[in-house]
Design a protein around this motif. Structure first.
Motif, PDB file in Angstrom:
ATOM      1  N   HIS A   1      -0.903   6.831  17.067  1.00 50.25           N
ATOM      2  CA  HIS A   1      -1.950   5.832  17.304  1.00 50.25           C
ATOM      3  C   HIS A   1      -2.754   5.494  16.061  1.00 50.25           C
ATOM      4  O   HIS A   1      -3.738   4.751  16.143  1.00 50.25           O
ATOM      5  CB  HIS A   1      -2.894   6.301  18.419  1.00 50.25           C
ATOM      6  N   ILE A   2      -2.362   6.022  14.909  1.00 50.91           N
ATOM      7  CA  ILE A   2      -3.089   5.719  13.687  1.00 50.91           C
ATOM      8  C   ILE A   2      -2.119   5.648  12.518  1.00 50.91           C
ATOM      9  O   ILE A   2      -1.133   6.389  12.460  1.00 50.91           O
ATOM     10  CB  ILE A   2      -4.182   6.783  13.415  1.00 50.91           C
ATOM     11  N   VAL A   3      -2.377   4.723  11.621  1.00 51.07           N
ATOM     12  CA  VAL A   3      -1.632   4.631  10.366  1.00 51.07           C
ATOM     13  C   VAL A   3      -2.629   4.744   9.223  1.00 51.07           C
ATOM     14  O   VAL A   3      -3.803   4.393   9.375  1.00 51.07           O
ATOM     15  CB  VAL A   3      -0.837   3.306  10.250  1.00 51.07           C
ATOM     16  N   ALA A   4      -2.150   5.248   8.084  1.00 49.79           N
ATOM     17  CA  ALA A   4      -3.031   5.463   6.938  1.00 49.79           C
ATOM     18  C   ALA A   4      -2.337   5.043   5.657  1.00 49.79           C
ATOM     19  O   ALA A   4      -1.139   5.281   5.479  1.00 49.79           O
ATOM     20  CB  ALA A   4      -3.444   6.931   6.854  1.00 49.79           C
ATOM     21  N   TYR A   5      -3.109   4.420   4.769  1.00 49.25           N
ATOM     22  CA  TYR A   5      -2.586   3.975   3.478  1.00 49.25           C
ATOM     23  C   TYR A   5      -3.600   4.278   2.383  1.00 49.25           C
ATOM     24  O   TYR A   5      -4.810   4.311   2.631  1.00 49.25           O
ATOM     25  CB  TYR A   5      -2.318   2.456   3.487  1.00 49.25           C
ATOM     26  N   ALA A   6      -3.096   4.478   1.179  1.00 46.84           N
ATOM     27  CA  ALA A   6      -3.946   4.522  -0.012  1.00 46.84           C
ATOM     28  C   ALA A   6      -3.879   3.141  -0.644  1.00 46.84           C
ATOM     29  O   ALA A   6      -2.795   2.615  -0.884  1.00 46.84           O
ATOM     30  CB  ALA A   6      -3.442   5.576  -0.989  1.00 46.84           C
TER      31      ALA A   6
ATOM     32  N   GLN B   1       0.834  -1.189   0.000  1.00 46.45           N
ATOM     33  CA  GLN B   1       0.000   0.000   0.000  1.00 46.45           C
ATOM     34  C   GLN B   1       0.877   1.250   0.000  1.00 46.45           C
ATOM     35  O   GLN B   1       2.028   1.223   0.399  1.00 46.45           O
ATOM     36  CB  GLN B   1      -0.915   0.032   1.239  1.00 46.45           C
ATOM     37  N   PHE B   2       0.291   2.355  -0.412  1.00 50.24           N
ATOM     38  CA  PHE B   2       0.981   3.641  -0.421  1.00 50.24           C
ATOM     39  C   PHE B   2       0.742   4.303   0.924  1.00 50.24           C
ATOM     40  O   PHE B   2      -0.383   4.660   1.251  1.00 50.24           O
ATOM     41  CB  PHE B   2       0.470   4.517  -1.560  1.00 50.24           C
ATOM     42  N   LYS B   3       1.789   4.468   1.716  1.00 52.95           N
ATOM     43  CA  LYS B   3       1.633   5.021   3.051  1.00 52.95           C
ATOM     44  C   LYS B   3       1.393   6.520   2.982  1.00 52.95           C
ATOM     45  O   LYS B   3       2.064   7.249   2.260  1.00 52.95           O
ATOM     46  CB  LYS B   3       2.872   4.726   3.902  1.00 52.95           C
ATOM     47  N   LEU B   4       0.410   6.989   3.759  1.00 56.69           N
ATOM     48  CA  LEU B   4       0.042   8.398   3.796  1.00 56.69           C
ATOM     49  C   LEU B   4       0.323   8.986   5.173  1.00 56.69           C
ATOM     50  O   LEU B   4       0.427   8.258   6.167  1.00 56.69           O
ATOM     51  CB  LEU B   4      -1.441   8.567   3.473  1.00 56.69           C
ATOM     52  N   ASP B   5       0.411  10.297   5.214  1.00 58.28           N
ATOM     53  CA  ASP B   5       0.506  11.006   6.487  1.00 58.28           C
ATOM     54  C   ASP B   5      -0.925  11.256   6.969  1.00 58.28           C
ATOM     55  O   ASP B   5      -1.668  12.029   6.356  1.00 58.28           O
ATOM     56  CB  ASP B   5       1.239  12.337   6.286  1.00 58.28           C
ATOM     57  N   PRO B   6      -1.352  10.609   8.065  1.00 52.36           N
ATOM     58  CA  PRO B   6      -2.751  10.748   8.503  1.00 52.36           C
ATOM     59  C   PRO B   6      -3.098  12.144   8.983  1.00 52.36           C
ATOM     60  O   PRO B   6      -4.274  12.452   9.191  1.00 52.36           O
ATOM     61  CB  PRO B   6      -2.873   9.721   9.630  1.00 52.36           C
ATOM     62  N   THR B   7      -2.089  13.014   9.179  1.00 52.91           N
ATOM     63  CA  THR B   7      -2.362  14.378   9.614  1.00 52.91           C
ATOM     64  C   THR B   7      -2.658  15.305   8.432  1.00 52.91           C
ATOM     65  O   THR B   7      -2.947  16.480   8.634  1.00 52.91           O
ATOM     66  CB  THR B   7      -1.170  14.967  10.403  1.00 52.91           C
ATOM     67  N   LYS B   8      -2.560  14.786   7.214  1.00 52.85           N
ATOM     68  CA  LYS B   8      -2.707  15.641   6.037  1.00 52.85           C
ATOM     69  C   LYS B   8      -3.747  15.092   5.061  1.00 52.85           C
ATOM     70  O   LYS B   8      -3.522  15.005   3.859  1.00 52.85           O
ATOM     71  CB  LYS B   8      -1.361  15.815   5.344  1.00 52.85           C
TER      72      LYS B   8
END
Length: 272
Positions: free
Chosen positions: A187-192, A74-81
């Motif tokens: 406490h959170i990770v985000a992916y596209a 997966q493409f890792k994203l910055d969850p703050t943005k």
């Protein structure tokens, strides 16, 4: 006025403005444990037979309990943005949960659309496919909630009230902003995923991995305690995947543009 160099200066300024704008938009803290949003009634839940959403294709990203979330291509994203460039009717889909806690999930939107709302009041599931089975059967895999229309220029944020169903205002709330989480941890990770959806996973235990004593809860840091997908539209996902210049680079561009403009002005002033 030399429009060529002025245009370059404006372009550099726009880059810096964009970076600062993103930073400012991402400065919001997580919702407090006593925010009224947690007392809201559960929004209407749509099951996958109503939406046609296929949760099965996302279950492969949900790891076993106590195993860290893998980045399986997966493409890792910055969850703050998670700032939207295009208007979209946003939805959130429950994928799975591996928590003994009865967690709660809420969202905020700031910018062009200023709103907040509860997504899932009791994140619990039992039965085939569920990672955890510690009580509660409030959700089925693939259940979803609509956030409504979120306008371009809005910053999305998510907050988890850990065991909020049982602890209420005494629960810990974790958001995307590491610095404002009480334990100072992510406490959170985000992916596209597939250039189409956002996949997010929360860790619900306070403190560093295996830390105990005080408020520490012997966390396993597996980020599978609440796993959900957010549909913000393919165009927004692709925009979020674009690289953003670091502030230092943007400031350098601005400085270069300003210097070039000043140099050209000096040169022009000497030409008769």
């Amino acid at each position: 006025m030399n429009t060529k160099f002025f245009s370059g200066f404006l372009a550099a300024t726009a880059v810096v403005t964009g970076v600062v704008s993103q930073s400012s938009a991402a400065s919001a803290a997580a919702l407090s444990p006593s925010d009224t949003v947690w007392d809201s009634a559960q929004p209407t839940i749509l099951d996958k037979s109503q939406t046609g959403f296929d949760d099965a294709s996302y279950q492969k990203y949900v790891q076993a309990e106590s195993v860290e979330l893998p980045n399986s291509g997966q493409f890792k994203l910055d969850p703050t943005k998670l700032k939207l460039k295009y208007d979209y009717n946003v939805s959130a889909f429950f994928i799975n949960e591996g928590a003994g806690y009865r967690n709660q999930l809420a969202f905020t939107s700031k910018g062009a659309t200023n709103t907040k709302g509860l997504l899932f009041k009791d994140i619990s599931c039992e039965g085939a496919g569920c990672v955890g089975a510690w009580g509660g059967n409030a959700l089925k895999l693939g259940d979803s909630v609509k956030l409504g229309k979120i306008l371009a220029g809005s910053q999305l944020d998510f907050s988890l009230r850990a065991d909020g169903l049982n602890r209420g205002t005494g629960a810990n709330v974790f958001g995307t902003q590491t610095a404002v989480n009480e334990d100072g941890l992510q406490h959170i990770v985000a992916y596209a995923v597939n250039n189409r959806y956002l996949l997010l996973g929360f860790e619900d235990l306070f403190g560093d991995k295996n830390a105990s004593g005080g408020k520490n809860e012997n966390s396993d840091r597996d980020f599978n305690d609440t796993v959900f997908v957010v549909d913000v539209g393919e165009k927004n996902v692709r925009d979020l995947m674009k690289p953003v210049p670091e502030p230092s680079v943007a400031l350098s561009l601005l400085g270069l543009g300003a210097a070039s403009l000043m140099l050209r002005r000096r040169q022009n002033s000497t030409v008769k």
